[in-house]
Scaffold this motif. Structure first.
Motif, mmCIF file in Angstrom:
data_model
loop_
_atom_site.group_PDB
_atom_site.id
_atom_site.type_symbol
_atom_site.label_atom_id
_atom_site.label_comp_id
_atom_site.label_asym_id
_atom_site.label_seq_id
_atom_site.Cartn_x
_atom_site.Cartn_y
_atom_site.Cartn_z
ATOM 1 N N GLN A 42 0.696 -1.182 -0.242
ATOM 2 C CA GLN A 42 -0.137 -0.044 0.160
ATOM 3 C C GLN A 42 0.810 1.305 0.090
ATOM 4 O O GLN A 42 2.034 1.181 0.495
ATOM 5 C CB GLN A 42 -1.007 0.116 1.389
ATOM 6 C CG GLN A 42 -2.051 -1.246 1.251
ATOM 7 C CD GLN A 42 -2.798 -0.984 2.303
ATOM 8 O OE1 GLN A 42 -3.844 -0.119 2.182
ATOM 9 N NE2 GLN A 42 -2.597 -1.727 3.431
ATOM 10 N N MET A 43 0.190 2.410 -0.447
ATOM 11 C CA MET A 43 0.831 3.574 -0.421
ATOM 12 C C MET A 43 0.433 4.386 0.765
ATOM 13 O O MET A 43 -0.577 4.117 1.363
ATOM 14 C CB MET A 43 0.639 4.504 -1.733
ATOM 15 C CG MET A 43 0.993 3.851 -3.033
ATOM 16 S SD MET A 43 2.755 3.601 -3.191
ATOM 17 C CE MET A 43 3.074 5.347 -3.602
ATOM 18 N N THR A 106 -3.564 0.621 7.380
ATOM 19 C CA THR A 106 -4.256 -0.178 6.227
ATOM 20 C C THR A 106 -5.460 0.519 6.264
ATOM 21 O O THR A 106 -6.025 1.332 6.940
ATOM 22 C CB THR A 106 -4.628 -1.565 6.759
ATOM 23 O OG1 THR A 106 -5.557 -1.494 7.927
ATOM 24 C CG2 THR A 106 -3.204 -2.493 6.909
ATOM 25 N N ASN A 107 -6.249 0.591 5.109
ATOM 26 C CA ASN A 107 -7.611 1.303 4.440
ATOM 27 C C ASN A 107 -8.499 1.111 5.911
ATOM 28 O O ASN A 107 -8.923 0.296 6.287
ATOM 29 C CB ASN A 107 -7.972 0.901 3.596
ATOM 30 C CG ASN A 107 -7.206 1.236 2.184
ATOM 31 O OD1 ASN A 107 -6.376 2.298 2.258
ATOM 32 N ND2 ASN A 107 -7.208 0.708 1.117
ATOM 33 N N ALA A 120 -5.481 16.844 18.298
ATOM 34 C CA ALA A 120 -5.826 18.163 17.423
ATOM 35 C C ALA A 120 -6.610 17.623 16.088
ATOM 36 O O ALA A 120 -7.358 18.583 15.569
ATOM 37 C CB ALA A 120 -4.516 18.873 16.978
ATOM 38 N N GLY A 121 -7.043 16.383 15.920
ATOM 39 C CA GLY A 121 -7.848 15.930 14.850
ATOM 40 C C GLY A 121 -7.673 14.686 14.801
ATOM 41 O O GLY A 121 -6.698 13.858 14.827
ATOM 42 N N SER A 122 -8.364 14.019 13.614
ATOM 43 C CA SER A 122 -8.339 12.643 13.140
ATOM 44 C C SER A 122 -8.725 12.388 11.722
ATOM 45 O O SER A 122 -9.571 13.135 11.281
ATOM 46 C CB SER A 122 -8.884 11.795 14.155
ATOM 47 O OG SER A 122 -10.408 12.041 14.074
ATOM 48 N N THR A 123 -8.382 11.315 11.187
ATOM 49 C CA THR A 123 -8.993 10.951 9.745
ATOM 50 C C THR A 123 -8.892 9.543 9.595
ATOM 51 O O THR A 123 -8.488 8.794 10.551
ATOM 52 C CB THR A 123 -8.316 11.931 8.846
ATOM 53 O OG1 THR A 123 -9.073 11.672 7.498
ATOM 54 C CG2 THR A 123 -6.961 11.747 8.396
ATOM 55 N N THR A 124 -9.292 9.074 8.509
ATOM 56 C CA THR A 124 -9.364 7.399 8.140
ATOM 57 C C THR A 124 -8.245 7.284 7.063
ATOM 58 O O THR A 124 -8.004 8.015 6.091
ATOM 59 C CB THR A 124 -10.694 7.154 7.751
ATOM 60 O OG1 THR A 124 -11.714 7.495 8.606
ATOM 61 C CG2 THR A 124 -10.630 5.594 7.373
ATOM 62 N N PHE A 125 -7.271 6.403 7.502
ATOM 63 C CA PHE A 125 -6.429 6.080 6.750
ATOM 64 C C PHE A 125 -6.784 5.555 5.152
ATOM 65 O O PHE A 125 -7.744 4.651 5.261
ATOM 66 C CB PHE A 125 -5.488 4.962 7.090
ATOM 67 C CG PHE A 125 -4.315 4.594 6.225
ATOM 68 C CD1 PHE A 125 -3.120 5.316 6.486
ATOM 69 C CD2 PHE A 125 -4.370 3.632 5.363
ATOM 70 C CE1 PHE A 125 -1.881 5.092 5.721
ATOM 71 C CE2 PHE A 125 -3.289 3.251 4.444
ATOM 72 C CZ PHE A 125 -1.965 3.985 4.734
#
Length: 563
Positions: A42-43, A106-107, A120-125
């Motif tokens: 994966q990238m 991983t996704n 300070a924040g979050s997101t999804t890989f």
């Protein structure tokens, strides 16, 4: 008789089994090769954006990191614009599926971001994604203030104080009686100044240091030769504090004249001079006989109440005709020099001269210094106090400039001064005592305006930060939003006034009542229909069938021969 080598049934079955084993082995090897080809690494997931600290762009050099399940996979610092991942890449590593170790995300994994160690924040890989994700935090640091023996820190006081990152705090060290300020320990702007500042770019600790004021003294021994005397300060032994400058006056007797000083005086050829007490000193005034036939005149020196003439002293002095005599009038405490009476060069100057072209008489005159004082009355309204100089009544000499510092209580803020201060809008200002003054510090309650944020989501996911429903925030608060899709769904957009409608992690500023909704879409699934079964008969079947036909023909032929 001809014998045909007709294969038996067991041989035919053995041949078919051996061919099938080879075919099965080939199929397994092809499947394994396909599996290896499909395990493509994966990238990384690349991020970047603006970092806001306490409502303002972050300073350069602030740490930013990203973690998945508590393990850090990316780190960097903010640049001069307060951004991360812009001037230098900020990539969250991806896991390598071929190896057993976990090297990254991983996704679907949740990436948690931190600024200076604060969430300070979050997101999804998402493998290969390049996203903008702005981060916002409130950073506070603690200032610990203390002092050594011999004084105290009067501004902001002593103990622990909490300030927003970047605040410049004023520091004032005040020595006790008999002590003097020496230095600060800690990262202050000027360690040698009793009044300085400290910048809160981290937790800080400062200490004011003091030393005992030196009371070193030295002895001055004064004497004179024949023909005169030392009239100031007199003759004998005198004790002075280190650094004192002592006036010396040599007065010749009748028929003598001053010639010189022996010892480390300022001017050895002047009857009126000084000596600096930077050690034990000894001085002698020397005189010579006035030659016969020399014209001389008498100078009579006196003073009025409030002072005296220190050069050449007071009394009668004999000088050669034409001598220019220095005169110095010194006022006593509480008095000031006013004028000379007599034929001096400048009657209004405390230091002047008289020329001995005849017998002369001069008098120094003094007046009382006005001791005008004024009263400063200091008070404060509800919500705070005046910490410098304090509250109540204070007496100052006319012309004194008094420092004023107003300190609000918790939940209040300084608003203004009432009275003749230099700057009525500044909590730290001054007042000049050119009359009786009264000043009052005024405070107001910190506004508690609040707004409601309503958060919801469409089908296929939820808002995990701050959650869903109604939330109340102070005006101006920047709220982090994180939308998390359910299995089989992906985030599509936000509805409402968010900072970025296309980012699953974004913010909303509470400058009014707000409503936001996270929207999700079904992930498209591509279905591959397997090809229909092949109708082509494999070659090995033809071989087996051919062998079977030959065997049958052979058995028929053999049977006929026997008949």
């Amino acid at each position: 008789m001809i014998k045909l080598g007709i294969p038996t049934k067991s041989k035919i079955i053995g041949l078919a089994g051996a061919f099938g084993l080879r075919l099965t082995t080939a199929i397994v090897l092809i499947a394994m090769s396909a599996t290896v080809v499909m395990a493509v690494p994966q990238m990384p997931h690349q991020l970047g954006g603006q970092v806001t600290v306490n409502g303002s762009p972050a300073p350069a050099g602030l740490s930013v990191s990203a973690s998945i399940n508590g393990v850090e996979y990316a780190s960097g610092t903010t640049d001069a614009q307060g951004e991360y991942g812009i001037s230098s890449a900020f990539r969250v590593s991806a896991d390598d599926p071929v190896t057993p170790a976990v090297e990254g995300g991983t996704n679907g994994d949740t990436i948690n971001l931190y600024v200076d160690g604060i969430p300070a924040g979050s997101t999804t890989f998402s493998s290969g994604s390049v996203d903008t994700l702005d981060l916002s935090v409130t950073i506070e640091y603690t200032l610990t203030v203390s002092s050594g023996a011999g004084g105290s820190v009067t501004t902001p006081g002593e103990g622990g104080f909490t300030y927003d990152a970047g605040t410049v705090v004023n520091l004032v060290a005040t020595p006790a009686s008999g002590y003097q300020f020496s230095s600060w320990t800690g990262s202050v702007a000027n360690s040698a100044s009793a009044s300085t500042t400290v910048t809160m770019d981290g937790n800080k600790s400062v200490t004011a240091n003091f030393t005992v004021i030196s009371t070193t003294t030295y002895t001055l021994t004064v004497s004179s030769s024949a023909g005169g005397s030392v009239t100031a300060p007199g003759e004998g032994g005198f004790t002075y504090d280190a650094g004192t400058v002592v006036n010396l006056v040599a007065t010749p007797a009748s028929g003598y004249q001053f010639s010189s000083w022996t010892g480390p005086v300022a001017n050895s050829t002047s009857a009126s001079t000084t000596v600096t007490m930077d050690g034990n000193k000894s001085v002698t005034a020397n005189f010579t006989v006035i030659p016969s036939g020399t014209t001389t005149y008498t100078l009579t020196v006196s003073s009025g109440a409030g002072g005296l003439v220190t050069t050449p002293g007071e009394g009668s002095f004999t000088y050669n005709a034409g001598t220019v005599v220095n005169l110095v009038a010194t006022p006593a405490s509480g008095y000031q020099f006013s004028s000379w009476t007599g034929t001096v060069a400048n009657s209004t100057s405390a230091s002047t001269t008289v020329t001995m072209n005849g017998n002369k008489s001069v008098t120094a005159n003094f007046t009382v210094i006005s001791t005008t004082t004024y009263t400063l009355t200091v008070s404060s309204g509800a919500g705070g106090s005046v910490t410098a100089p304090g509250e109540g009544g204070f007496t100052y000499d006319a012309g004194t400039v008094v420092n004023l510092v107003a300190t609000p209580a918790s939940g209040y803020q300084f608003s203004s001064w009432t009275g003749a201060v230099a700057n009525s809008a500044s909590a730290s200002t001054t007042v000049t005592m050119n009359g009786n003054k009264s000043v009052t510090a005024n405070f107001t309650v910190i506004s508690t305006t609040t707004y409601t944020l309503t958060v919801s989501s469409g089908a296929g996911g939820s808002v995990t930060t701050p959650g869903e429903g109604g939330f109340t925030y102070d005006a101006g608060t920047v709220v982090n939003l994180v939308a998390t899709p359910a299995s089989g769904y992906q985030f599509s957009s936000w509805t409402g006034p968010v900072a970025s409608t296309t980012s699953a992690s974004t913010t909303v500023t509470m400058d009014g009542n707000k409503s936001v909704t996270a929207n999700f879409a079904v992930i498209a699934t591509t279905t591959t229909t397997p090809p229909p079964p092949s109708t082509t008969i494999p070659p090995w079947v033809w071989i087996v069938l051919g062998i079977a036909v030959l065997a049958a023909l052979g058995w028929v032929f053999f049977a006929r021969r026997r008949i």
